[in-house]
Design a protein around this motif. Structure first.
Motif, short mmCIF file in Angstrom:
data_model
loop_
_atom_site.label_atom_id
_atom_site.label_comp_id
_atom_site.label_asym_id
_atom_site.label_seq_id
_atom_site.Cartn_x
_atom_site.Cartn_y
_atom_site.Cartn_z
N GLY A 16 52.09 35.59 26.30
CA GLY A 16 50.94 34.47 26.74
C GLY A 16 50.50 34.91 28.01
N ASP A 17 51.53 35.34 29.05
CA ASP A 17 51.19 35.52 30.24
C ASP A 17 50.00 36.58 30.22
OD1 ASP A 17 52.71 33.43 31.17
OD2 ASP A 17 54.42 34.81 31.43
N THR A 18 50.51 37.67 29.68
CA THR A 18 49.34 38.85 29.73
C THR A 18 48.07 38.34 29.22
OG1 THR A 18 51.19 40.26 29.10
CG2 THR A 18 49.01 41.29 28.88
N SER A 19 47.94 37.62 28.24
CA SER A 19 46.58 37.01 27.86
C SER A 19 46.03 36.27 28.96
CB SER A 19 46.79 36.23 26.56
OG SER A 19 46.98 37.07 25.37
N LEU A 20 46.80 35.33 29.43
CA LEU A 20 46.32 34.48 30.69
C LEU A 20 45.75 35.32 31.88
CD1 LEU A 20 48.81 31.59 30.88
CD2 LEU A 20 46.55 31.50 29.97
N LEU A 21 46.30 36.57 31.89
CA LEU A 21 45.90 37.45 33.06
C LEU A 21 44.59 38.00 32.65
CD1 LEU A 21 46.25 38.96 35.82
CD2 LEU A 21 47.55 40.79 34.26
N VAL A 22 44.41 38.38 31.22
CA VAL A 22 43.07 38.61 30.92
C VAL A 22 42.13 37.63 31.17
CG1 VAL A 22 41.57 39.16 28.88
CG2 VAL A 22 43.98 40.20 29.19
N LEU A 23 42.34 36.52 30.90
CA LEU A 23 41.41 35.37 31.11
C LEU A 23 41.03 34.90 32.79
CD1 LEU A 23 42.47 32.93 28.47
CD2 LEU A 23 40.67 34.63 28.30
N ALA A 24 42.21 35.35 33.47
CA ALA A 24 41.97 35.13 34.81
C ALA A 24 41.06 36.34 35.60
CB ALA A 24 43.23 35.44 35.63
N VAL A 25 41.24 37.50 34.87
CA VAL A 25 40.15 38.38 35.44
C VAL A 25 38.90 38.15 34.82
CG1 VAL A 25 39.73 40.99 34.90
CG2 VAL A 25 41.96 40.36 35.45
N GLY A 26 38.94 37.71 33.65
CA GLY A 26 37.66 37.39 33.01
C GLY A 26 36.67 36.19 33.88
N SER A 27 37.77 35.45 34.26
CA SER A 27 37.31 34.25 35.12
C SER A 27 36.44 34.63 36.45
CB SER A 27 37.92 33.33 35.37
OG SER A 27 38.42 32.68 34.01
N GLY A 28 37.05 35.63 37.20
CA GLY A 28 37.04 36.05 38.27
C GLY A 28 35.41 36.79 38.24
N SER A 29 35.50 37.74 37.02
CA SER A 29 34.16 38.57 36.95
C SER A 29 32.93 37.71 36.95
CB SER A 29 34.41 39.35 35.70
OG SER A 29 34.20 38.49 34.51
N LEU A 30 33.09 36.53 36.68
CA LEU A 30 31.88 35.86 36.81
C LEU A 30 31.31 35.06 37.80
CD1 LEU A 30 32.48 33.97 33.24
CD2 LEU A 30 30.99 36.03 33.74
#
Length: 471
Positions: free
Chosen positions: A407-421
């Protein structure tokens, strides 16, 4: 709340050189990529390749080892996400050419009242954005945005921003888009779990950055659809057959189209459900695990779409084949950029920069989620590319996922995705695309589009951190 902060001891890769040499190597590589893309206008594929070679040279890696690292990362990433991007492009092209996308738009908008229109447009943007790249979805939606704005008498910002929010959030947070896919591959995250959490983050984010923000943005930027499109691009694009009837006028039904669009999502979510609830080795688990594998789920979706969308729209086999063939050339550049980002990531990993970063994170107490968001934000601001920001940030953070839960790894993916926008501005092609389509000035584009992207980015991080409390 989980403290998602890693110990350097959890990382096995030893630095190839001292931190005094590795950190400048990483910074120089990133700086070269930024300069090449933004100033010299070099293609991101070449920029990422040259940046990788520079990182290896400054870090003291032999050139042969640097090339080997880049090749390994390039190949691993291409094999991991290349087929998925290709299948996603095929699916999106079938959806567009069959009229299925128009059916979704017309049905949802046609059943919405004036006050509900912004919410309807957000839903349309999210549904169209689920299987399509941002640029394709935007081109597809613009005639609808013009038409809805004129018929309702509302500002193009009032109905356009919600649709853009839906498109952008899907692009940055939800696979099978290239950014989330390459982050999932680089960080070894579970696609099904990331997809489920991505939808949970995207829904409230779209609501805040779309319909709610549009209420205020429409006051700041009150513009009507450009006169250039008075007749409507959609009407101009209609082709007539020899009898004067609309060619390809037959469209698949709304229910059938929606079911087809959601099919790969449901299959991947069922796999995530099986991983959590069912016992491994049982027959139901095996079936759902196989069907929900991303490659199988998207392959099934494309095959089903050939019948439900292609044949459902009256397309013959030759037309369907032509649609699938035309879907692939436009994504060649995307595939090369994503794969080169994987090569850059592997070069960073093999120099040992990850352990150096882990030492700093461990000593600073900074959450890896916040760090991932910040790194992506900085690269996004510098290069203007959400995809480059995602692949580069994922490469830098890849060594830090050791010890993180699924779950934490998936949240890191989403944090990076959010920052990319974060804050699209003049170095982003999307900025100029929106400016020209909406007929805005640079200042108006910043007060609407750029602000919306920033709200998506910040809200995405907030909801990711909120989910971290329970995941």
């Amino acid at each position: 709340m989980h403290s998602i902060v890693l110990s350097a001891a959890e990382l096995s890769a030893a630095p190839h050189a001292s931190s005094g040499r590795l950190v400048p190597a990483a910074l120089a590589g990133i700086a070269l990529i930024v300069v090449l893309i933004t100033w010299l206008k070099v293609h991101p594929f070449l920029s990422l390749t040259l940046g990788s070679l520079l990182v290896g040279a400054i870090a003291g890696l032999p050139m042969a080892d640097t090339v080997k690292s880049f090749g390994k990362g390039f190949g691993d990433t291409a094999s991991g996400v290349g087929a998925l991007i290709a299948l996603g492009a095929m699916f999106g092209k079938l959806l567009a050419d069959s009229g299925g996308a128009d059916q979704i738009v017309d049905t949802i908008v046609g059943r919405s009242g004036r006050r509900a229109l912004p919410w309807a447009m957000a839903l349309v943007g999210a549904l169209i954005g689920l299987p399509m790249f941002f640029e394709i979805g935007l081109v597809l939606l613009m005639p609808v945005i013009y038409l809805v704005a004129r018929r309702s008498g509302q500002s193009i910002i009032a109905v356009g921003v919600p649709a853009l929010a839906g498109l952008s959030a899907m692009h940055g947070l939800v696979p099978p888009h290239p950014g989330p896919l390459v982050a999932i591959d680089a960080l070894h995250a579970d696609l099904g779990v990331t997809l489920g959490l991505g939808v949970l983050v995207a829904v409230p984010t779209v609501a805040l950055a779309g319909p709610l923000l549009a209420r205020y943005a429409a006051r700041w930027v009150d513009v009507q659809p450009p006169e250039l499109f008075t007749t409507g691009e959609k009407d101009e694009a209609v082709k007539l057959d020899k009898d004067g009837e609309e060619e390809g006028g037959r469209r698949p039904s709304f229910a059938l189209t929606l079911a087809t669009v959601l099919l790969p999502v449901v299959l991947m979510l069922l796999k995530a459900f099986a991983d959590i609830v069912l016992d491994e080795g049982t027959e139901p688990y095996t079936v759902l695990d196989n069907l929900g594998t991303p490659l199988i789920a998207l392959l099934i979706a494309v095959i089903v779409a050939m019948f439900t969308l292609g044949r459902g729209a009256g397309m013959d086999r030759r037309t369907i084949t032509g649609t699938l063939e035309r879907s692939l050339p436009p994504i060649a550049g995307v595939l090369l950029i994503v794969a080169a980002g994987g090569g850059f990531k592997q070069t960073l990993v093999d120099t040992g920069i990850g352990k150096t970063i882990a030492d700093w994170v461990d000593g600073s107490g900074v959450s890896v989620l916040v760090l991932g968001w910040l790194v992506a934000v900085l690269i996004r601001l510098a290069t203007g590319s959400a995809t480059v920001a995602t692949v580069t940030a994922s490469g830098i953070l890849a060594p830090l996922v050791t010890g993180l839960s699924t779950g934490d790894t998936s949240l890191l993916v989403l944090a990076v995705g959010s920052g990319s926008l974060f804050f699209s501005h003049v170095n982003d092609a999307g900025f100029w695309l929106v400016k020209e389509y909406f007929g805005l000035s640079v200042g108006q584009t910043i007060k609407s589009w750029s602000l919306m992207e920033t709200v998506i980015s910040v809200c995405g991080l907030v909801f990711v951190l909120a989910l971290n409390i329970v995941v």
